[in-house]
Design a protein around this motif. Structure first.
Motif, PDB file in Angstrom:
ATOM      1  N   GLY A  31       0.911  -1.292   0.094  1.00 43.44           N
ATOM      2  CA  GLY A  31      -0.068  -0.115   0.013  1.00 43.44           C
ATOM      3  C   GLY A  31       0.773   1.352  -0.108  1.00 43.44           C
ATOM      4  O   GLY A  31       2.008   1.258   0.385  1.00 43.44           O
ATOM      5  N   MET A  52      -4.938   4.199   4.279  1.00 34.96           N
ATOM      6  CA  MET A  52      -3.861   3.177   3.770  1.00 34.96           C
ATOM      7  C   MET A  52      -3.642   1.829   4.480  1.00 34.96           C
ATOM      8  O   MET A  52      -3.774   0.543   4.110  1.00 34.96           O
ATOM      9  CB  MET A  52      -2.208   3.612   3.490  1.00 34.96           C
ATOM     10  N   VAL A  88      -6.780  -0.384   4.229  1.00 36.35           N
ATOM     11  CA  VAL A  88      -6.575  -1.184   2.931  1.00 36.35           C
ATOM     12  C   VAL A  88      -5.809  -2.451   2.904  1.00 36.35           C
ATOM     13  O   VAL A  88      -6.150  -3.591   2.850  1.00 36.35           O
ATOM     14  CB  VAL A  88      -6.042  -0.220   1.736  1.00 36.35           C
ATOM     15  N   LEU A 124      -6.618  -6.814   2.921  1.00 38.29           N
ATOM     16  CA  LEU A 124      -5.972  -7.421   1.967  1.00 38.29           C
ATOM     17  C   LEU A 124      -6.320  -9.167   1.995  1.00 38.29           C
ATOM     18  O   LEU A 124      -5.815  -9.494   3.337  1.00 38.29           O
ATOM     19  CB  LEU A 124      -4.555  -7.224   1.675  1.00 38.29           C
TER      20      LEU A 124
END
Length: 264
Positions: A174, A184, A187, A191
């Motif tokens: 990221g 960030m 995210v 994953l």
């Protein structure tokens, strides 16, 4: 005698600066972006910026420091005073060139009015840790991931994109963009495990060419928690270029989570 004003935004940094100062500054805040734990002396709007700067002059302010997070406000053309309206073209041109250009133009406007703009490292150097391993131990993989992340962030900074990246075993998971660090790391946390190697580092530093008087990266205890929630093994930042709020608590939480905390 010089008098300091803090142009304060959200977050804990303005209060940390006040605690580090020998005398009370004038606390100013953009409308809608009040700082945590501080009484605000002056609230202003961008549309009335010239009037606000004149008020600072009347109060005897000679130095200004920017601290805390703000977002670009929505401007109301009906509120512009004549002198501020003359600044709009230069501000709009800077905004079109990115955050760094916008911040440099803001500094230039304050300097045009005779204020000296100072940075955090000038008045509260202890908030920017020197090189040290602050928790945990560095592995050879950490060294490699930190170097890889530093090169990625340098490339991001060159095009005024972000100040952080996450790398695990050489793979970039990221990069920091408009949403910032929290977005960030969220995210990365989302994953699928099948797509990501074990561990990894979040790396943070100032942009290579940014004006260090404004928008230096800031980390705090909540960042350490977010790194742990993202399943990473550590947090690494460039020594002397990143503000750490409540470093002892950051260290305590890094130990609690079993994370590396490294001022590189």
């Amino acid at each position: 005698m010089s008098r300091l004003a803090i142009i304060a935004g959200r977050g804990a940094l303005p209060a940390a600066l006040v605690a580090a100062l020998p005398q009370a500054p004038v606390i100013c805040a953009l409308d809608g972006f009040a700082p945590e734990g501080l009484a605000v002396d002056l609230v202003f709007r961008v549309e009335r910026l010239a009037l606000f700067l004149r008020k600072l002059e009347d109060l005897g302010v000679t130095e200004v420091i920017f601290a805390g997070a703000v977002q670009r406000p929505r401007l109301d053309p009906a509120l512009f005073d004549p002198q501020t309206a003359q600044m709009v073209p230069r501000l709009m041109a800077a905004m079109a060139s990115g955050d760094d250009a916008t911040l440099r133009e803001v500094i230039a406007i304050f300097e045009d009015f005779g204020f000296a703009v100072v940075g955090v490292e000038t008045i509260a150097r202890d908030l920017l840790p020197s090189a040290a391993v602050l928790a945990g131990q560095i592995t050879a993989q950490d060294e490699a991931d930190a170097a890889r992340a530093a090169s990625i962030v340098a490339a991001l900074g060159a095009v005024d994109v972000g100040q952080g990246a996450v790398v695990a075993q050489g793979l970039c998971l990221g990069v920091e963009t408009l949403g910032g660090t929290d977005a960030m790391l969220a995210v990365v946390a989302g994953l699928p495990q099948a797509l990501r190697p074990k561990g990894g580092l979040f790396y943070k530093t100032a942009k290579t060419a940014q004006d260090r008087r404004i928008d230096l990266p800031t980390l705090g205890p909540a960042t350490v928690d977010a790194v742990a929630a993202a399943g990473l093994s550590g947090l690494c930042f460039q020594a002397g270029s990143v503000i750490c709020l409540d470093l002892p608590e950051m260290q305590a939480r890094a130990v609690q989570h079993g994370l590396l905390l490294w001022a590189r």
